[in-house]
Structure formats: C-alpha cells, structure tokens
Design a protein around this motif. Structure first.
Motif, PDB file in Angstrom:
ATOM      1  N   GLY A  38       0.824  -1.208   0.000  1.00 51.73           N
ATOM      2  CA  GLY A  38       0.000   0.000   0.000  1.00 51.73           C
ATOM      3  C   GLY A  38       0.858   1.257   0.000  1.00 51.73           C
ATOM      4  O   GLY A  38       0.573   2.230  -0.694  1.00 51.73           O
ATOM      5  N   LYS A  39       1.963   1.206   0.777  1.00 50.26           N
ATOM      6  CA  LYS A  39       2.852   2.369   0.832  1.00 50.26           C
ATOM      7  C   LYS A  39       3.500   2.613  -0.525  1.00 50.26           C
ATOM      8  O   LYS A  39       3.626   3.757  -0.971  1.00 50.26           O
ATOM      9  CB  LYS A  39       3.960   2.135   1.867  1.00 50.26           C
ATOM     10  CG  LYS A  39       3.512   2.207   3.304  1.00 50.26           C
ATOM     11  CD  LYS A  39       4.737   2.035   4.188  1.00 50.26           C
ATOM     12  CE  LYS A  39       4.385   1.392   5.503  1.00 50.26           C
ATOM     13  NZ  LYS A  39       5.568   0.909   6.220  1.00 50.26           N
ATOM     14  N   PHE A  40       3.910   1.520  -1.178  1.00 47.42           N
ATOM     15  CA  PHE A  40       4.500   1.668  -2.513  1.00 47.42           C
ATOM     16  C   PHE A  40       3.491   2.286  -3.477  1.00 47.42           C
ATOM     17  O   PHE A  40       3.834   3.137  -4.293  1.00 47.42           O
ATOM     18  CB  PHE A  40       4.940   0.304  -3.056  1.00 47.42           C
ATOM     19  CG  PHE A  40       6.352  -0.060  -2.689  1.00 47.42           C
ATOM     20  CD1 PHE A  40       7.425   0.632  -3.227  1.00 47.42           C
ATOM     21  CD2 PHE A  40       6.606  -1.080  -1.804  1.00 47.42           C
ATOM     22  CE1 PHE A  40       8.717   0.300  -2.892  1.00 47.42           C
ATOM     23  CE2 PHE A  40       7.901  -1.423  -1.455  1.00 47.42           C
ATOM     24  CZ  PHE A  40       8.966  -0.734  -2.002  1.00 47.42           C
ATOM     25  N   MET A  41       2.257   1.818  -3.370  1.00 44.65           N
ATOM     26  CA  MET A  41       1.214   2.333  -4.252  1.00 44.65           C
ATOM     27  C   MET A  41       1.073   3.833  -4.047  1.00 44.65           C
ATOM     28  O   MET A  41       1.030   4.608  -5.013  1.00 44.65           O
ATOM     29  CB  MET A  41      -0.096   1.635  -3.893  1.00 44.65           C
ATOM     30  CG  MET A  41      -1.015   1.396  -5.028  1.00 44.65           C
ATOM     31  SD  MET A  41      -2.251   0.232  -4.438  1.00 44.65           S
ATOM     32  CE  MET A  41      -3.688   1.018  -5.018  1.00 44.65           C
ATOM     33  N   LEU A  42       1.016   4.253  -2.776  1.00 44.23           N
ATOM     34  CA  LEU A  42       0.907   5.683  -2.469  1.00 44.23           C
ATOM     35  C   LEU A  42       2.096   6.445  -3.060  1.00 44.23           C
ATOM     36  O   LEU A  42       1.921   7.495  -3.688  1.00 44.23           O
ATOM     37  CB  LEU A  42       0.849   5.871  -0.947  1.00 44.23           C
ATOM     38  CG  LEU A  42       0.830   7.317  -0.444  1.00 44.23           C
ATOM     39  CD1 LEU A  42      -0.400   8.045  -0.944  1.00 44.23           C
ATOM     40  CD2 LEU A  42       0.877   7.359   1.081  1.00 44.23           C
ATOM     41  N   THR A  43       3.289   5.889  -2.885  1.00 41.55           N
ATOM     42  CA  THR A  43       4.490   6.555  -3.395  1.00 41.55           C
ATOM     43  C   THR A  43       4.402   6.755  -4.900  1.00 41.55           C
ATOM     44  O   THR A  43       4.631   7.857  -5.406  1.00 41.55           O
ATOM     45  CB  THR A  43       5.734   5.701  -3.088  1.00 41.55           C
ATOM     46  OG1 THR A  43       5.708   5.341  -1.718  1.00 41.55           O
ATOM     47  CG2 THR A  43       6.998   6.450  -3.421  1.00 41.55           C
ATOM     48  N   PHE A  44       4.058   5.674  -5.619  1.00 45.60           N
ATOM     49  CA  PHE A  44       4.073   5.784  -7.076  1.00 45.60           C
ATOM     50  C   PHE A  44       2.942   6.667  -7.584  1.00 45.60           C
ATOM     51  O   PHE A  44       3.096   7.339  -8.615  1.00 45.60           O
ATOM     52  CB  PHE A  44       4.043   4.394  -7.715  1.00 45.60           C
ATOM     53  CG  PHE A  44       5.340   3.663  -7.504  1.00 45.60           C
ATOM     54  CD1 PHE A  44       6.534   4.217  -7.924  1.00 45.60           C
ATOM     55  CD2 PHE A  44       5.377   2.435  -6.859  1.00 45.60           C
ATOM     56  CE1 PHE A  44       7.741   3.576  -7.708  1.00 45.60           C
ATOM     57  CE2 PHE A  44       6.576   1.785  -6.644  1.00 45.60           C
ATOM     58  CZ  PHE A  44       7.758   2.352  -7.073  1.00 45.60           C
ATOM     59  N   ILE A  45       1.827   6.679  -6.865  1.00 42.59           N
ATOM     60  CA  ILE A  45       0.748   7.600  -7.246  1.00 42.59           C
ATOM     61  C   ILE A  45       1.231   9.042  -7.091  1.00 42.59           C
ATOM     62  O   ILE A  45       0.994   9.899  -7.947  1.00 42.59           O
ATOM     63  CB  ILE A  45      -0.513   7.330  -6.402  1.00 42.59           C
ATOM     64  CG1 ILE A  45      -1.186   6.051  -6.894  1.00 42.59           C
ATOM     65  CG2 ILE A  45      -1.483   8.507  -6.473  1.00 42.59           C
ATOM     66  CD1 ILE A  45      -2.293   5.554  -6.007  1.00 42.59           C
ATOM     67  N   MET A  46       1.969   9.290  -5.996  1.00 41.07           N
ATOM     68  CA  MET A  46       2.472  10.652  -5.780  1.00 41.07           C
ATOM     69  C   MET A  46       3.530  11.022  -6.819  1.00 41.07           C
ATOM     70  O   MET A  46       3.563  12.160  -7.294  1.00 41.07           O
ATOM     71  CB  MET A  46       3.034  10.790  -4.363  1.00 41.07           C
ATOM     72  CG  MET A  46       1.946  10.844  -3.326  1.00 41.07           C
ATOM     73  SD  MET A  46       2.601  10.870  -1.654  1.00 41.07           S
ATOM     74  CE  MET A  46       3.252  12.523  -1.582  1.00 41.07           C
ATOM     75  N   VAL A  47       4.380  10.062  -7.173  1.00 41.93           N
ATOM     76  CA  VAL A  47       5.407  10.366  -8.177  1.00 41.93           C
ATOM     77  C   VAL A  47       4.747  10.629  -9.527  1.00 41.93           C
ATOM     78  O   VAL A  47       5.139  11.545 -10.259  1.00 41.93           O
ATOM     79  CB  VAL A  47       6.440   9.222  -8.280  1.00 41.93           C
ATOM     80  CG1 VAL A  47       7.474   9.542  -9.345  1.00 41.93           C
ATOM     81  CG2 VAL A  47       7.126   9.001  -6.957  1.00 41.93           C
TER      82      VAL A  47
END
Lengths: 403, 178
Positions: A254-263
């Motif tokens: 989930g954290k990775f998903m958030l990161t890539f959405i932000m990037v």
C-alpha cells in the motif's frame, strides 16, 4: 542451513490458476477474433485502440520486471511475497514482443511521420523532413528490436537464476541478481524512455517534453504494483498464500502504491506547470488539445481519481493493511492507468472526446490473452523459492514472525 | 516499617520475543496499566500492551492541511491582494504556479507537527521519570527489554504480581520506587 520450512511442491500456485488460464484463453481467443474482424473493416480505429492497449499491458509486464530488480537489490519480505507473481508477469515480455509486430504494420495508420508527403501543413512537413533520420519506419523497427532484446534478455536471466533456486543443490544467486539488477534498472530507464518517445510521444511529432517518458515509466511501475496486489488478493483465498500473506507486507504494498501515485502526480504536474508557465505555441498545443473538446473532463477525472481520491484513501494505515479493501483501489488504479494512456494517446487522433469500439474491445481481447499467459507462467513455478535463504522471513508461520 | 510509595514492578528480558510474549500474557491476564521499553521499535510490542492507536497521524494531518492552506493563502494574498502584478498576461491568481510552494508548506507543517506532536503526546520533555530509579534500566537503551506493571493498576498486588512476572523467567525483577 536449517530444515526447509515449506516443501517446494506445497508452494505451487493453487489449481484454480489453471482454470483461470483456460477461461482467459477462451475469452481472449473469442474476443481477438471479433476485434480482428473489426480491424479488417476499420484498421485506423483498430490500431488506435491497439496502441493504447499495448502500452497498458506492456506496462504491467515491464513494471513487474523493475520491481523484481528493485527487490533483488533491496531485499525485504514485501518483495519476496510477490516475487514470483511479478516474475510471471515479467515472463509475458515474449508475448508483448509478438504483440508489437502488428504495430509495425499499423504504423502508417497511427504515425503521421510515416507519410510526410501527405502532410499539408508546410511547417510540419519541413519539421518532419528535419527529424526523418530518427522518425522513420526503419529506425522505429530497429530501435524496437533493441528494446525488446534487452527486456527479453533481462527477463530470461532473472528467470533462469530464479529457477535454479527451486531445486537442490542450493545455490545462492543473490549476488548475480544484484549485479544484473543495478544496470538492469538503468537500462530499463533508458529503453522505456526511447520506447515512450517512439511509440506514444511521436504521435504528435512536433511536440516534445523531456519528462513525458518518465510519466509513462512511473505509470508502468504503478500498474505492476496494483496488478501484484490484485493477484495476491485472489491467491489469498487459497493455500499457500492464505498462510504467507501478512498485513505487514500488504501495508508495504500500500505504501508503494501511495508513493508511485504521488510520483506520477509529481511528474504529470511538473510537465503541466512548465508548459503552462512557458506558454509557448509549440508546447501548449499538447494541453490545449487535452483540455478542450470534452477532453478536459478526462483531465479533471485524472486529477481527482488517479491522484486525489487514492491519495486520501492511502493515507489511512488500516486501509493499507487490509488486503480485502486495498484490492479494490488496486483494481481502480489499473483502470485509471488505462484512462491516463487513453487521454495521452487518443486525444492525438480526435479533437473531441471519443471512445471507439476498439478502445474498449482491444484492451479486453489483448488482456485476456495476456492474463492466460500470465496464469500459465504463474503455475509453472512455486510462489516462493523455498531454497532461497532470504525466503525464510516469508515462510515462517505468522505467530513466530510477530517480532 | 518505613514505606516508600511504589511506582510499579519491572521485569527485565534479554530478547524481544520474550518481552512481547510476557507483555501479551500480562495484558491478557487483566493488567491494563502496563508499559514496555526496548532499545529499538518493536511494532508487535505496542500491540501486546494494548496500545493500538495514537493521535500523531491526526496531528500530522491537521498540520499538513493548515500548512497547505497557509502556503496558498500567502501567495494569493501577495499576488492578488497586496501587490498585484500581471506577469506575461497570466491571471493574478495563477494557481498552477502556487502549487509548488503550497506543497512544500504542506510537507513542512506536517513534518513539524509530527515532531512536536509526538513530543507533546509523549509528555516530553520530562525531567523526572521513576523508571530511572532502577539502575539496570540504563540497559534499556542498549540490549535489554523491560516490562513494567504500574502500581496504579487495580489488579496490582506486590506479591501476586511479582509471582506472575516470575512465571516468564525474566533476568531480574525490580520494584520501582516512585
């Protein structure tokens, strides 16, 4: 080395994957026949949908390869649990190579630079003559050969070394993985940048943006993470995943998903900010096309549902740790990835918002075939390499892992 | 007999598994006013002593929202109200150009809220804490793990609680003077 925690045969994908494989294959073949017939009558429409679909599914395959290489470099349980899922997605690269071939024949329907003599605008024609040494069908094919050669080679080596960890004698390949993965990620960065320029950005040969390939790149990694979350959710209903998947890993995903959405939002916004601030005629045309004629609604939908909504949801810790809830966002994001590519590509072809039959049918047809191939790959290797010394972290029962 | 008030009973363990196990069992046995100390963060330990939620995320969220709003308001006030200058024919409220600073202010305020919110919710700075009356407690920042049952717990009983903690075979048990 201590005794094996799990036997490799107990770590195989559940038999249901074979059932899915058959269903996807049947659906894929039927849908393909229909879209090919459609493509026969409307090749122009067909290839537009085909390009978007190709970029979308290629993204899942290549993104999986990158995350796999990232895991080889960094270790961690989050990556071990989805390692073989991503491996199976990566091994669809040969299929994507085959799917590329029709684009060579469809290029004249898609890319204006294939027929510079048919361009009436003298400025554009002059520009096309200037860039013809790069934007030519021969160069297009040759460069694609290089990209696919590199991707297939990376995939082949990563798979070969991973397979060696399934059977004794135990072999520690982690150093080889590292040596390949570092340069591999860099190679991916370069190849996908060139590929994004060749295949999507060149749809409008007079427009350029240096951050554009990065938007495509980060979208691929995001797609791959969302896809892995969906697959782990489906497998969670069956052994062995039901015993291996722990909330900590889901949390990390989930954290990775958030990161890539932000990037993704960061790259997309940067491009918009720079072009908006510069307001130069040759650059702003890209956004004028994409905010007028109904396309603006798609742009707003992307801001709201490719960024704002998932961003707010993913701030919640309980949401990220709960696979049964996170999976729905992952499915949604896979759809939004398609919408983003659709907005980027389709607006080149039509000034007003249009969805053709091919935009919907081709991704489904190609997706079913792709998923069938993915299921085949998934059942061909155990879900976790039992003999890998780093796998013990994942294979330990949940209660002993509590610390 | 001279009676010094007791803060609690402290058990010392030499590995994280043991302290998590002891903490979980103690909580399950009905002791609710307990705490644990370790040289590094152990997520399972917080769960074990019944510490499920904290308000730091909420403080960070509020801080972030306030930071973002103030960042945007600052630029809006300068460019639209206080010193309006038309640049390159763009509208005074050129929001795309404001986003960068707005974003940075969001991060800045969220970060500051995280640090100070955490300190405030922990009651820090705290010049005196009874646990340091036990000399061995200095090891909590090195390689030992401690579990304490406070004397304020309704189930606390100097003898029974000590016997209960002994059942986990800790390295030592000390009475913490308050």
């Amino acid at each position: 080395m201590s005794a094996l925690l799990w036997k490799p045969e107990d770590l195989l994908a559940p038999p249901i994957v074979k059932v899915y494989q058959r269903r996807f294959l049947i659906a894929g073949v039927v849908a393909s026949v229909i879209v090919i017939i459609g493509g026969f009558f409307q090749p122009r429409v067909f290839f537009r949908g085909y390009l978007i679909s190709f970029m979308d599914w290629l993204g899942v395959a290549l993104g999986s390869m990158v995350i796999l290489m990232l895991r080889h470099l960094t270790k961690g349980g989050w990556g071990m649990i989805i390692r073989r899922i991503q491996g199976a997605a990566m091994r669809t690269i040969p299929l994507m190579t085959v799917f590329f071939i029709p684009l060579i024949f469809g290029a004249r329907y898609l890319y204006i630079w294939t027929q510079p003599d048919k361009v009436s605008d003298p400025h554009l024609r002059k520009h096309l003559e200037e860039v013809s040494s790069y934007l030519s069908l021969k160069g297009f094919v040759l460069r694609a050969l290089v990209y696919f050669a590199i991707w297939n080679l990376l995939s082949y080596l990563l798979t070969k070394w991973s397979k060696e960890q399934d059977t004794p004698p135990v072999r520690d390949n982690s150093q080889r993985f590292k040596v390949l993965s570092g340069p591999g990620i860099i190679l991916y960065g370069f190849t996908i940048s060139f590929a994004a320029i060749d295949w999507v950005m060149s749809l409008d040969p007079s427009w350029f943006s240096t951050i554009y390939p990065l938007i495509i790149l980060i979208g691929e990694v995001l797609s791959a993470f969302c896809f892995a979350i969906v697959v782990e959710r489906v497998l969670f209903n069956y052994r062995p995943m039901s015993e291996l998947l722990k909330p900590e890993y889901v949390h990390d995903h989930g954290k990775f998903m958030l990161t890539f959405i932000m990037v993704w939002a960061y790259f997309s916004f940067s491009q918009w900010l720079i072009i908006w601030a510069g307001d130069l005629p040759e650059e702003i045309s890209f956004y004028l096309r994409r905010i007028n004629g109904g396309w603006g609604w798609v742009a707003i939908a992307l801001v709201l549902f490719h960024f704002a909504m998932p961003f707010i949801l993913l701030l919640s810790r309980p949401f990220k740790r709960d696979i049964t809830r996170l999976v729905w966002l992952a499915v949604w994001m896979l759809f939004m990835r398609y919408v983003d590519l659709f907005w980027l590509a389709e607006a080149n072809f039509s000034e007003t918002f249009t969805v053709t039959w091919a935009d919907i049918a081709v991704p489904i047809a190609m997706g079913c075939l792709w998923l069938a191939y993915f299921c085949r790959n998934l059942s061909s290797m155990p879900l976790v390499p039992a003999y890998d010394s780093f796998a013990s972290e994942v294979l330990e029962p949940a209660h002993e892992h509590s610390v | 007999m001279k009676h010094t008030p007791v803060y609690g009973l402290m058990a010392e363990f030499d590995n994280p598994e043991a302290v998590v196990h002891a903490a979980r069992k103690t909580y399950e046995a009905g002791y609710k006013k307990i705490d644990a100390y370790s040289p590094f963060p152990i997520e399972a330990l917080s769960e074990a002593i019944g510490f499920h939620y904290n308000f730091v995320p909420l403080v960070v969220l509020i801080g972030g929202i306030l930071g973002g709003l103030s960042g945007f308001a600052l630029q809006y006030w300068i460019h639209v109200i206080n010193y309006p200058v038309v640049v390159g024919g763009r509208p005074l409220n050129s929001w795309p150009a404001f986003i960068v600073v707005t974003f940075e202010m969001t991060i800045l305020f969220a970060g500051i809220s995280a640090v100070f919110g955490m300190l405030a919710l922990n009651g820090l700075p705290m010049p005196y804490h009874p646990v340091f009356n036990v000399p061995r407690f200095a090891l909590a920042s090195k390689d030992r793990f401690f579990l304490i049952v406070f004397s304020s717990d309704p189930r606390y009983n100097a003898l029974e609680t000590r016997r209960f903690l002994e059942s986990f075979s800790p390295r030592s048990i000390s009475e913490v003077p308050s």
